[in-house]
Design a protein around this motif. Structure first.
Motif, mmCIF file in Angstrom:
data_model
loop_
_atom_site.group_PDB
_atom_site.id
_atom_site.type_symbol
_atom_site.label_atom_id
_atom_site.label_comp_id
_atom_site.label_asym_id
_atom_site.label_seq_id
_atom_site.Cartn_x
_atom_site.Cartn_y
_atom_site.Cartn_z
ATOM 1 N N ILE A 171 -20.373 -14.035 -42.669
ATOM 2 C CA ILE A 171 -20.540 -15.435 -43.059
ATOM 3 C C ILE A 171 -19.250 -15.956 -43.662
ATOM 4 N N ASN A 172 -18.731 -17.050 -43.086
ATOM 5 C CA ASN A 172 -17.570 -17.715 -43.667
ATOM 6 C C ASN A 172 -17.954 -19.132 -44.087
ATOM 7 N N LYS A 173 -16.978 -19.944 -44.424
ATOM 8 C CA LYS A 173 -17.259 -21.263 -44.988
ATOM 9 C C LYS A 173 -17.849 -22.240 -43.982
ATOM 10 N N THR A 174 -17.804 -21.907 -42.700
ATOM 11 C CA THR A 174 -18.338 -22.816 -41.676
ATOM 12 C C THR A 174 -19.601 -22.275 -41.018
ATOM 13 N N THR A 175 -20.190 -21.220 -41.601
ATOM 14 C CA THR A 175 -21.327 -20.547 -40.968
ATOM 15 C C THR A 175 -22.656 -21.136 -41.421
ATOM 16 N N VAL A 176 -23.521 -21.403 -40.460
ATOM 17 C CA VAL A 176 -24.892 -21.850 -40.700
ATOM 18 C C VAL A 176 -25.828 -20.732 -40.253
ATOM 19 N N THR A 177 -26.848 -20.446 -41.055
ATOM 20 C CA THR A 177 -27.816 -19.397 -40.734
ATOM 21 C C THR A 177 -29.042 -20.019 -40.075
ATOM 22 N N LEU A 178 -29.384 -19.517 -38.899
ATOM 23 C CA LEU A 178 -30.532 -20.006 -38.137
ATOM 24 C C LEU A 178 -31.636 -18.942 -38.130
ATOM 25 N N VAL A 179 -32.859 -19.398 -38.356
ATOM 26 C CA VAL A 179 -34.023 -18.500 -38.275
ATOM 27 C C VAL A 179 -34.994 -19.117 -37.265
ATOM 28 N N PRO A 180 -34.811 -18.834 -35.978
ATOM 29 C CA PRO A 180 -35.599 -19.518 -34.945
ATOM 30 C C PRO A 180 -36.995 -18.938 -34.732
ATOM 31 N N SER A 181 -37.258 -17.758 -35.277
ATOM 32 C CA SER A 181 -38.510 -17.078 -34.967
ATOM 33 C C SER A 181 -39.623 -17.470 -35.918
ATOM 34 N N ALA A 182 -40.838 -17.134 -35.537
ATOM 35 C CA ALA A 182 -42.030 -17.249 -36.372
ATOM 36 C C ALA A 182 -43.101 -16.416 -35.695
ATOM 37 N N ASN A 183 -44.089 -15.983 -36.451
ATOM 38 C CA ASN A 183 -45.117 -15.103 -35.886
ATOM 39 C C ASN A 183 -45.862 -15.739 -34.730
ATOM 40 N N TRP A 184 -46.050 -17.075 -34.810
ATOM 41 C CA TRP A 184 -46.823 -17.769 -33.781
ATOM 42 C C TRP A 184 -45.977 -18.894 -33.189
ATOM 43 N N GLU A 185 -46.074 -19.037 -31.873
ATOM 44 C CA GLU A 185 -45.186 -19.936 -31.142
ATOM 45 C C GLU A 185 -45.276 -21.380 -31.614
ATOM 46 N N MET A 186 -46.460 -21.832 -31.995
ATOM 47 C CA MET A 186 -46.591 -23.241 -32.365
ATOM 48 C C MET A 186 -45.755 -23.611 -33.580
ATOM 49 N N GLU A 320 -30.389 -33.924 -33.379
ATOM 50 C CA GLU A 320 -29.436 -34.853 -33.986
ATOM 51 C C GLU A 320 -29.721 -35.042 -35.477
ATOM 52 N N LYS A 321 -30.993 -35.151 -35.823
ATOM 53 C CA LYS A 321 -31.377 -35.294 -37.223
ATOM 54 C C LYS A 321 -30.989 -34.051 -38.021
ATOM 55 N N VAL A 322 -31.282 -32.885 -37.478
ATOM 56 C CA VAL A 322 -30.950 -31.636 -38.168
ATOM 57 C C VAL A 322 -29.434 -31.496 -38.310
ATOM 58 N N ALA A 323 -28.706 -31.847 -37.263
ATOM 59 C CA ALA A 323 -27.242 -31.765 -37.311
ATOM 60 C C ALA A 323 -26.676 -32.673 -38.392
ATOM 61 N N ASP A 324 -27.210 -33.880 -38.521
ATOM 62 C CA ASP A 324 -26.748 -34.807 -39.560
ATOM 63 C C ASP A 324 -26.935 -34.210 -40.952
ATOM 64 N N ARG A 325 -28.087 -33.570 -41.172
ATOM 65 C CA ARG A 325 -28.364 -32.981 -42.481
ATOM 66 C C ARG A 325 -27.440 -31.787 -42.759
ATOM 67 N N ILE A 326 -27.136 -31.012 -41.712
ATOM 68 C CA ILE A 326 -26.219 -29.882 -41.891
ATOM 69 C C ILE A 326 -24.831 -30.387 -42.262
ATOM 70 N N ARG A 327 -24.365 -31.423 -41.569
ATOM 71 C CA ARG A 327 -23.039 -31.984 -41.888
ATOM 72 C C ARG A 327 -22.994 -32.496 -43.336
ATOM 73 N N HIS A 328 -24.118 -33.018 -43.798
ATOM 74 C CA HIS A 328 -24.172 -33.500 -45.178
ATOM 75 C C HIS A 328 -24.128 -32.338 -46.179
ATOM 76 N N LEU A 329 -24.837 -31.264 -45.856
ATOM 77 C CA LEU A 329 -24.922 -30.117 -46.766
ATOM 78 C C LEU A 329 -23.684 -29.230 -46.699
ATOM 79 N N LEU A 330 -23.056 -29.191 -45.540
ATOM 80 C CA LEU A 330 -21.895 -28.313 -45.341
ATOM 81 C C LEU A 330 -20.797 -29.084 -44.637
ATOM 82 N N PRO A 331 -20.165 -30.026 -45.320
ATOM 83 C CA PRO A 331 -19.100 -30.804 -44.668
ATOM 84 C C PRO A 331 -17.869 -29.931 -44.430
ATOM 85 N N LEU A 332 -17.218 -30.155 -43.316
ATOM 86 C CA LEU A 332 -16.016 -29.381 -42.975
ATOM 87 C C LEU A 332 -14.758 -30.135 -43.402
#
Length: 332
Positions: A171-186, A320-332
């Motif tokens: 993890i460096n200063k530009t790294t975002v952690t993604l957790v795409p899984s969940a026990n159930w698909e929905m 697009e919404k998620v990307a906007d929030r990431i840019r706000h939380l972790l500006p480069l």
């Protein structure tokens, strides 16, 4: 010295949310000795909290005989307080052995409010607080013991030193952690949305956390293999928690590691769709959700979607919404 036993066998998310009670017990009973019984495959999560004095590991393959054997061992501990934070068949068996008579030890139960669940999921009538926050539901019963304050603590997490050596370059200063899984698909955000999110954030690096069965994570990595480390199936539970704690920003649906990020006070975007009980509670977590009359339709992601557009509550949370929030939380 007061001696406590907490009963919570699983799951990852529930155990992590239940950890929020420890600061309250410690404040009200400064000299408390705290024990916790959990499933053996979940015990590594509890080891990261140095405030727990002893962890009892139950091997579910041992069955009823193993549970009774452990109950006899626990009875020798002579607990003053027992908190059943699970309320299932196993915990009821333990309680009947450890507290055969009323009064001693002091006994508490986290009520699952099954009648309210029936009304919500069968009739669409919601009498729960909304949004429902699991952390608060674990804390609420402790008022009967006079425990009402749960001080903010963020210095209690202890991981093996080798984790730092093994994962420090991940993890460096530009790294975002993604957790795409969940026990159930929905509960999962569509793979195509994760792919588009990565494509939009072309200046960012990513790591993916998941289990060995989450082979779809490779589809996300293939969008930008040079910018994504897919660690699905390569980390233990405690290693995943360590990486969450080291993260800059975590993006996750209703999963255990989302609750870990919330516990560690890591900036978190929680993508909440059909479920009722997965909302984060901390000040660093933000819930992204779509208001639909059918929400919530399930307690954990099981069942069938009633919308014409499958998973509309998740699909309408746009990359697009998620990307906007990431840019706000972790500006480069």
């Amino acid at each position: 010295m007061a001696k406590f036993l907490i009963i919570r066998f699983s799951s990852i998310g529930d155990i992590i949310q239940c950890l929020g009670i420890i600061s309250g017990i410690r404040e009200h009973f400064p000299d408390a000795e705290i024990h916790w019984i959990t499933r053996k495959d979940m015990s590594s999560i509890l080891r990261m909290d140095r405030r727990i004095n002893k962890i009892w590991e139950f091997d579910k393959s041992a069955g009823l005989k193993g549970l009774l054997r452990m109950a006899r061992q626990l009875r020798k501990e002579h607990y003053d307080y027992i908190y059943d934070a699970h309320s299932n068949i196993r915990s009821n068996i333990l309680k009947s052995i450890l507290s055969p008579c009323p009064g001693k030890p002091h006994l508490l139960l986290r009520n699952k409010k099954r009648w309210k669940r029936f009304l919500l999921f069968q009739l669409g009538i919601n009498h729960f607080d909304w949004p429902f926050k699991g952390v608060e539901s674990f804390r609420e019963p402790l008022k009967k013991w006079g425990i009402r304050r749960f001080p903010e603590t963020n210095q209690n997490w202890c991981f093996p030193e080798e984790f730092k050596t093994k994962w420090q370059t991940m993890i460096n200063k530009t790294t975002v952690t993604l957790v795409p899984s969940a026990n159930w698909e929905m509960k999962r955000w569509p793979v195509r949305h994760w792919q588009k999110l990565v494509a939009i954030l072309s200046d960012y690096q990513f790591i993916i956390l998941g289990g060995p069965e989450d082979t779809f994570c490779e589809e996300i990595k293939n969008i930008a293999p040079g910018r994504i480390n897919n660690l699905a199936g390569q980390t233990s539970l405690s290693e995943s928690c360590y990486l969450i704690q080291q993260s800059n920003v975590v993006v996750s649906a209703d999963t255990g590691f989302m609750h870990a990020a919330d516990l560690f006070r890591i900036p978190t975007l929680a993508l909440i769709g059909p479920t009722a009980f997965g909302f984060p509670s901390g000040p660093t977590a933000e819930t992204l959700a779509i208001n639909l009359p059918c929400r919530p339709c399930t307690k954990d992601g099981r069942g069938k979607c009633k919308q014409n557009i499958y998973q509309k509550c998740m699909a309408d949370i746009t990359p697009e919404k998620v990307a906007d929030r990431i840019r706000h939380l972790l500006p480069l």
